[in-house]
Design a protein around this motif. Structure first.
Motif, PDB file in Angstrom:
ATOM      1  N   TYR A  10     -14.534  16.815  51.989  1.00 41.09           N
ATOM      2  CA  TYR A  10     -13.841  15.536  51.825  1.00 41.09           C
ATOM      3  C   TYR A  10     -12.374  15.725  51.471  1.00 41.09           C
ATOM      4  N   LEU A 103     -17.619  10.930  59.384  1.00 33.73           N
ATOM      5  CA  LEU A 103     -17.965  11.659  58.163  1.00 33.73           C
ATOM      6  C   LEU A 103     -18.949  12.773  58.474  1.00 33.73           C
ATOM      7  N   PRO A 307     -12.698   7.815  49.341  1.00 33.66           N
ATOM      8  CA  PRO A 307     -14.135   7.657  49.135  1.00 33.66           C
ATOM      9  C   PRO A 307     -14.557   6.296  48.591  1.00 33.66           C
ATOM     10  N   ASP A 332     -24.368   8.717  54.431  1.00 33.76           N
ATOM     11  CA  ASP A 332     -23.253   9.665  54.386  1.00 33.76           C
ATOM     12  C   ASP A 332     -22.055   9.109  53.633  1.00 33.76           C
ATOM     13  N   ARG A 336     -20.449  10.645  50.122  1.00 37.97           N
ATOM     14  CA  ARG A 336     -19.026  10.944  49.936  1.00 37.97           C
ATOM     15  C   ARG A 336     -18.517  10.332  48.641  1.00 37.97           C
TER      16      ARG A 336
END
Length: 371
Positions: A10, A103, A307, A332, A336
């Motif tokens: 991320y 993602l 996020p 997902d 994150r």
């Protein structure tokens, strides 16, 4: 499951290639089969719109696994022509698969890496013990301890001198059991093992167990089969699986209890995508609970670059001031958010399958940091 190892995923924008491959099969044809898998996964990513450089990076990384002896599998996450993370799996995936999306598709990791309890197997006899560290990824030496070696064996006479000798034998056994217990305690502290499995004769296992600190009671299990038995591995795996199931059941029970409003009318847990999205935006998720087969897991949500920029509808992100937005899977996107805020995550499948217990509605829920 601690999600900290996912942070590198991320730190860069997508889109991402996410690939899961099974490496549990080992035959003479395995290298060729894995080469075909590498080609097929790269082709699948290309068909979903992945760029050529990323497809090439994935194919090369998978080709390097042709002679790997990994017992279960591997996940690969790549972008912009580079494999960023490639964790080994603690369980084999249900077939090889590839995803190309805004993602990384990390939700399967909760079951495939997730709860992998580490255990110390202590092979005990009257002279001492050898310790072995085990996880789903293999085993290794974890040390040993040797106690007094004389006297160790009783005699059968009733003579006073022989009774005196037998007392010395008893003292030797007790001394060695204490030495083993002390060494095993240190080993657990150093390895941070989740479980201690005692292997040996009944009397020897019991003597060591009685001398372990009370705080370790919940971690200790005894294997009914000895070190020479082919059933010992099954014993250890059964203990590890039971630990995973109990952990999932405890967290699920905690979630179901917290779901009910308290005296102040507020609940300590939420379920359903809208409530989870709101909790994620407010950084209130403490532990995310997921059932991968739940309908909400693959429900569409909208995400921004950060996020906590997550919404049920795209227009909500515009109201929040986000100019760029993408469609993503709910599981997902919530993972994150959990990674960014230091939250944990847990697959509740072992608990629901073993007991038929009710899971979060739709397959997604969360325990909150505050109501």
């Amino acid at each position: 499951m601690d999600l900290a190892f996912l942070h590198p995923l991320y730190e860069h924008p997508g889109p991402w290639a996410s690939v899961y491959v099974d490496t549990s099969r080992h035959t003479e044809a395995t290298p060729h089969e894995r080469h075909l898998t590498a080609t097929a996964m790269a082709r699948e990513l290309a068909s979903q719109g992945a760029d050529e450089e990323t497809c090439l990076a994935v194919r090369q990384a998978l080709d390097e696994l042709q002679h790997s002896r990994e017992p279960h599998g591997r996940a690969l996450f790549a972008r912009a022509g580079e494999v960023v993370l490639d964790p080994p799996l603690a369980r084999s995936p249900d077939g090889d698969r590839a995803h190309w999306a805004p993602l990384p598709h990390t939700a399967p990791l909760l079951e495939l890496v997730g709860e992998d309890p580490v255990c110390v197997v202590a092979y005990i006899d009257r002279k001492g013990a050898a310790f072995e560290l085990r996880s789903a990824l293999g085993r290794g030496d974890a040390g040993s301890v040797t106690g007094r070696t004389w006297p160790l064996h009783r005699t059968s006479t009733a003579d006073w001198s022989e009774r005196h000798f037998q007392l010395k034998v008893q003292n030797t056994w007790e001394h060695n059991a204490a030495e083993i217990a002390d060494a095993l305690t240190v080993c657990q502290e150093e390895t941070r093992a989740d479980l201690l499995v005692l292997v040996g004769e009944d009397r020897e296992r019991r003597a060591v167990r009685e001398r372990l600190p009370e705080r370790l009671d919940a971690l200790v299990a005894e294997a009914p089969h000895g070190s020479g038995s082919r059933l010992l591995d099954e014993d250890v795996e059964r203990v590890r699986a039971e630990h995973v199931r109990q952990r999932a059941e405890q967290e699920l029970e905690r979630f179901l209890a917290a779901r009910e409003p308290g005296a102040d009318g507020r609940a300590g847990a939420v379920e359903g995508v809208p409530a989870l999205v709101e909790a994620a935006r407010e950084h209130r998720i403490d532990e995310l609970l997921l059932h991968p087969e739940g309908p909400d897991a693959h429900r569409e949500v909208w995400i921004g670059e950060d996020p906590d920029q997550i919404a049920v509808r795209r227009t909500e992100l515009t109201v929040l001031g986000e100019q760029n937005s993408w469609s993503a899977r709910a599981d997902d996107a919530l993972i994150r958010s959990a990674v960014a805020t230091g939250a944990a995550a847990l697959a509740v499948t072992p608990a629901t399958e073993a007991s038929g217990a009710e899971g979060p509605v739709g397959g997604l829920g969360a325990l909150l940091r505050w109501a």
